[in-house]
Structures are given as C-alpha cells and as structure tokens.
Design a protein around this motif. Structure first.
Motif, PDB file in Angstrom:
ATOM      1  N   SER A 265      15.429   6.446   5.905  1.00  0.00           N
ATOM      2  CA  SER A 265      15.544   7.261   4.690  1.00  0.00           C
ATOM      3  C   SER A 265      14.176   7.683   4.185  1.00  0.00           C
ATOM      4  N   HIS A 266      13.238   6.743   4.122  1.00  0.00           N
ATOM      5  CA  HIS A 266      11.922   7.077   3.576  1.00  0.00           C
ATOM      6  C   HIS A 266      11.124   7.982   4.512  1.00  0.00           C
ATOM      7  N   VAL A 267      11.285   7.794   5.794  1.00  0.00           N
ATOM      8  CA  VAL A 267      10.615   8.705   6.726  1.00  0.00           C
ATOM      9  C   VAL A 267      11.156  10.128   6.540  1.00  0.00           C
ATOM     10  N   ARG A 268      12.457  10.257   6.460  1.00  0.00           N
ATOM     11  CA  ARG A 268      13.044  11.588   6.281  1.00  0.00           C
ATOM     12  C   ARG A 268      12.629  12.198   4.946  1.00  0.00           C
ATOM     13  N   TYR A 269      12.550  11.363   3.918  1.00  0.00           N
ATOM     14  CA  TYR A 269      12.117  11.873   2.615  1.00  0.00           C
ATOM     15  C   TYR A 269      10.682  12.381   2.691  1.00  0.00           C
ATOM     16  N   GLU A 270       9.790  11.595   3.277  1.00  0.00           N
ATOM     17  CA  GLU A 270       8.387  11.996   3.371  1.00  0.00           C
ATOM     18  C   GLU A 270       8.223  13.261   4.206  1.00  0.00           C
ATOM     19  N   LEU A 271       9.117  13.470   5.159  1.00  0.00           N
ATOM     20  CA  LEU A 271       9.044  14.650   6.016  1.00  0.00           C
ATOM     21  C   LEU A 271       9.811  15.837   5.449  1.00  0.00           C
ATOM     22  N   GLY A 272      10.334  15.694   4.232  1.00  0.00           N
ATOM     23  CA  GLY A 272      10.967  16.818   3.547  1.00  0.00           C
ATOM     24  C   GLY A 272      12.447  16.997   3.835  1.00  0.00           C
ATOM     25  N   ASP A 273      13.079  16.013   4.454  1.00  0.00           N
ATOM     26  CA  ASP A 273      14.508  16.106   4.792  1.00  0.00           C
ATOM     27  C   ASP A 273      15.309  15.317   3.756  1.00  0.00           C
TER      28      ASP A 273
ATOM     29  N   HIS B 243       7.187   4.488   8.332  1.00  0.00           N
ATOM     30  CA  HIS B 243       7.127   4.861   6.911  1.00  0.00           C
ATOM     31  C   HIS B 243       5.699   5.223   6.520  1.00  0.00           C
ATOM     32  N   ALA B 244       4.737   4.389   6.913  1.00  0.00           N
ATOM     33  CA  ALA B 244       3.344   4.635   6.547  1.00  0.00           C
ATOM     34  C   ALA B 244       2.812   5.901   7.205  1.00  0.00           C
ATOM     35  N   ALA B 245       3.173   6.128   8.468  1.00  0.00           N
ATOM     36  CA  ALA B 245       2.721   7.337   9.153  1.00  0.00           C
ATOM     37  C   ALA B 245       3.296   8.586   8.491  1.00  0.00           C
ATOM     38  N   ALA B 246       4.554   8.520   8.095  1.00  0.00           N
ATOM     39  CA  ALA B 246       5.178   9.666   7.433  1.00  0.00           C
ATOM     40  C   ALA B 246       4.483   9.973   6.111  1.00  0.00           C
ATOM     41  N   GLN B 247       4.159   8.927   5.346  1.00  0.00           N
ATOM     42  CA  GLN B 247       3.475   9.160   4.080  1.00  0.00           C
ATOM     43  C   GLN B 247       2.071   9.705   4.303  1.00  0.00           C
ATOM     44  N   SER B 248       1.467   9.357   5.436  1.00  0.00           N
ATOM     45  CA  SER B 248       0.134   9.848   5.761  1.00  0.00           C
ATOM     46  C   SER B 248       0.153  11.273   6.302  1.00  0.00           C
TER      47      SER B 248
ATOM     48  N   LEU C  29      -2.943  -1.017   8.025  1.00  0.00           N
ATOM     49  CA  LEU C  29      -2.435  -2.388   7.948  1.00  0.00           C
ATOM     50  C   LEU C  29      -1.228  -2.590   8.855  1.00  0.00           C
ATOM     51  N   ALA C  30      -0.310  -1.622   8.867  1.00  0.00           N
ATOM     52  CA  ALA C  30       0.866  -1.728   9.730  1.00  0.00           C
ATOM     53  C   ALA C  30       0.465  -1.744  11.198  1.00  0.00           C
ATOM     54  N   ASN C  31      -0.506  -0.913  11.568  1.00  0.00           N
ATOM     55  CA  ASN C  31      -0.977  -0.896  12.956  1.00  0.00           C
ATOM     56  C   ASN C  31      -1.666  -2.205  13.322  1.00  0.00           C
TER      57      ASN C  31
ATOM     58  N   ALA D 174       0.827  -1.214   0.000  1.00  0.00           N
ATOM     59  CA  ALA D 174       0.000   0.000   0.000  1.00  0.00           C
ATOM     60  C   ALA D 174       0.857   1.258   0.000  1.00  0.00           C
ATOM     61  N   VAL D 175       1.922   1.267   0.794  1.00  0.00           N
ATOM     62  CA  VAL D 175       2.749   2.477   0.854  1.00  0.00           C
ATOM     63  C   VAL D 175       3.503   2.681  -0.457  1.00  0.00           C
ATOM     64  N   ASP D 176       3.901   1.605  -1.105  1.00  0.00           N
ATOM     65  CA  ASP D 176       4.579   1.727  -2.395  1.00  0.00           C
ATOM     66  C   ASP D 176       3.644   2.280  -3.465  1.00  0.00           C
ATOM     67  N   LEU D 177       2.342   2.024  -3.314  1.00  0.00           N
ATOM     68  CA  LEU D 177       1.348   2.538  -4.258  1.00  0.00           C
ATOM     69  C   LEU D 177       0.864   3.935  -3.876  1.00  0.00           C
ATOM     70  N   GLY D 178       1.396   4.479  -2.771  1.00  0.00           N
ATOM     71  CA  GLY D 178       1.021   5.823  -2.354  1.00  0.00           C
ATOM     72  C   GLY D 178      -0.233   5.901  -1.516  1.00  0.00           C
ATOM     73  N   HIS D 179      -0.708   4.770  -0.987  1.00  0.00           N
ATOM     74  CA  HIS D 179      -1.918   4.754  -0.164  1.00  0.00           C
ATOM     75  C   HIS D 179      -1.515   4.768   1.311  1.00  0.00           C
TER      76      HIS D 179
END
Length: 340
Positions: free
Chosen positions: A233-241, A188-193, A163-165, A151-156
C-alpha cells in the motif's frame, strides 16, 4: 547462521557506521558490561527476560507504547541491568545480552510509538551494541530495520533506505520470512526516496519471499501477509497509485490479527486518509469511524497524530452529513488537547 563477533563488529557494523549519525563504535564495547557483585545468573534468568519481553510486546500491540514502555524501562533498570552485572558462564552472559538487546529494541520501538524519537534512537543504539556483542544476528538486523521504519515515518526516505539496505546486507543468509520483512521495508524506503525501479524490485522480492514463507508454515507474531500488504500500500501511495494503495491497505486490514489493535487503528486511519485524498469522502468517514471504535483503548503518539490529521482533513467538509457526524463524534472521543 550468526556472524562471528569479529565480522559482526567490523564488516557488518562498519557499513552501519556510514548510515547512522554519531554512530558509537561497538568494537570492544562488550567490556563496558562489567561483572558486578550480583548473585550468579543462570539460563532460567535469561528465560525470564525473554518471557517478560514477549508479554510486554503483546501489551504494546494491544494498548500502545504509552502504556507498555514504562514497564519495559523499569524492568530494564531494575532487573536486566543487574543481570548483566551478575556472575555467569560465558554462554549464559551471551544469552542474557541477546535477551537484553531484544528488550532494548522493543523499548525503543515503543518510545518511537509515543513520539519520543530521540529516546527511541538511544534504545535502538543500545540494542545494536548488545546484539553485536552477543552475536544476536536477528535482533541486530531487526533493530536496523526499526530505525529505517522510524526514518521513513519521519519522511527521511534516503536515510531510511540506507538503514534498510544495511539491515539487508547484514543478513545475507536470511530465511524467506526475514527476507520479506527486510525487503518490504527496502521497498517502502526506496519508493519514498523516488527510486521507482528499486521500490518495485524490492517489493517483488518481498512478495516472492512471503510466498515461500507461507508455504512452509504459518507464523503468528512476525512478518505476515498483512504486513506485506501494508508495504504494498505504501509503495503504491508513494508512486502515485492511490487506488492501488487503498486496495492493498484494505487487504492488510482484512488480514490483520485481532491482537494488533494499535496497528489496526493506525492503519485504518491511514486508509481513510488515502480514501479522502482520492475523493471518497463518505468511505473515508466510515473508515475513520472504525478507527475511532478502538481509539480510546490505545495510547500511542503515532495514533494520536493520525487522529489530529483526521480532524484537519474533515473540517473543510463539515457541510457533508457524514463528515459532520464524524467530527462531532471525534470531539467526544479525542482529547481536547489534540483538537486545538
């Protein structure tokens, strides 16, 4: 410690029903695996399925899902399905269902790697069904996490977080490595959300759990520091770092075991995307060239998509010598159908 069958199929799985569209209730589904006329099954047959799953997983890590999934699917149909219908003791039948669950999860993961998203979900649901029936707690939680990764790879992001929770709530007594495995995906999922506070909290949990796991034993073939840095890395990316994302992905690449070729190619391509977005064109070209070094050995839809993105991202920079050289090399390595 595993949940009882009742708790796995009611309390734990009920929460999952809220997060998965069209979730088929697994209560009583074990009765669908009926005894057939096959010869009596023993633990040696279970061990055969486990060993075969391990070998297929290694091939997937090295060569990608497009190579390994047909083998897994054929093994499921021709060998595992008859085993599930064979006469056996309750203990052996339960062990075989757990082994089949793990193979279904792996087959679903490889289908997703090919880009066959719907087929992957079908295998994941079958893995959950068998894991719930056999009280295979590990595969049950791992499959939910795999669905979150998809789901996260598809941007959902919202679905990925639910699902992770669910995976984490179904694993209340997870050891430190499993906790890191689950919390990293939650982060990762929380950051994308867009949930910054939860993303950082889950990431801190994952880092603390990994410290405990690594102090106890080194574990090859499971969630490891390279995987954790991938999530950082992905958390930092999603948060703009972007600088933080680049540094963490470099660390992940440095720590990645040699066998994980498919992951290495995909994540180097991801690192290059981060670098070019940060304005580091020449560094990005160098990283993409590293990815191309092994690309021809990997048959993966996810990696193919990364290569398509690479071509699109460097086309505006063809006046640069490094970008032009990379582009010309890509045209000799990447299939023409991906270059259109």
């Amino acid at each position: 410690m595993f949940l009882s069958r009742r708790s796995a199929v009611t309390a734990g799985l009920f929460s999952v029903a809220l997060t998965i569209p069209n979730w088929p209730d697994v209560v009583g589904r074990m009765e669908m695996v009926r005894r057939g006329s096959s010869p009596r099954m023993g633990m040696s047959d279970v061990e055969t399925v486990i060993a075969m799953t391990e070998r297929i997983s290694e091939l997937d890590d090295q060569f990608g899902g497009r190579h390994a999934r047909p083998m897994a699917a054929a093994f499921l149909v021709n060998t595992v399905a008859p085993y599930l219908r064979a006469d056996a003791t309750d203990a052996v039948r339960k062990a075989m269902m757990a082994a089949a669950s793990d193979l279904c999860y792996l087959t679903g993961y490889m289908a997703v790697d090919e880009g066959l998203e719907g087929l992957g979900q079908k295998y994941y649901l079958k893995a959950l069904e068998l894991a719930g029936a056999s009280e295979d707690h590990l595969t049950y939680c791992t499959t939910l996490r795999g669905m979150s990764v998809q789901a996260v790879d598809l941007g959902h992001g919202s679905s990925a977080l639910r699902l992770a929770n669910s995976a984490a709530s179904a694993s209340p007594q997870a050891g430190p490595r499993m906790r890191a495995f689950l919390a990293g995906q939650q982060a990762h999922a929380a950051a994308q959300s867009g949930d910054t506070s939860d993303a950082l909290r889950y990431l801190k949990e994952a880092e603390a759990a990994m410290d405990k796991a690594e102090s106890r034993e080194k574990s090859f073939g499971s969630y490891d520091p390279a995987s954790l840095h991938y999530h950082i890395s992905h958390v930092r990316y999603e948060l703009g770092d972007l600088p933080g994302a680049i540094d963490a992905m470099k660390e992940s690449d440095k720590l990645c075991y040699e066998i994980y070729r498919r992951s290495r190619v995909k994540e180097r391509a991801t690192l290059a995307e981060f670098q070019i977005q940060h304005g580091h064109l020449e560094s990005a070209c160098a990283t993409w060239n590293q990815a191309l070094d092994e690309y021809s050995l990997v048959k993966s839809g996810r990696v193919d998509r990364r290569m398509q993105r690479m071509v699109g991202m460097i086309r505006p920079h063809l006046e640069n010598q490094h970008a032009r050289s990379l582009y010309e090399r890509a045209r000799t390595v990447i299939p023409p159908s991906l270059l259109a």
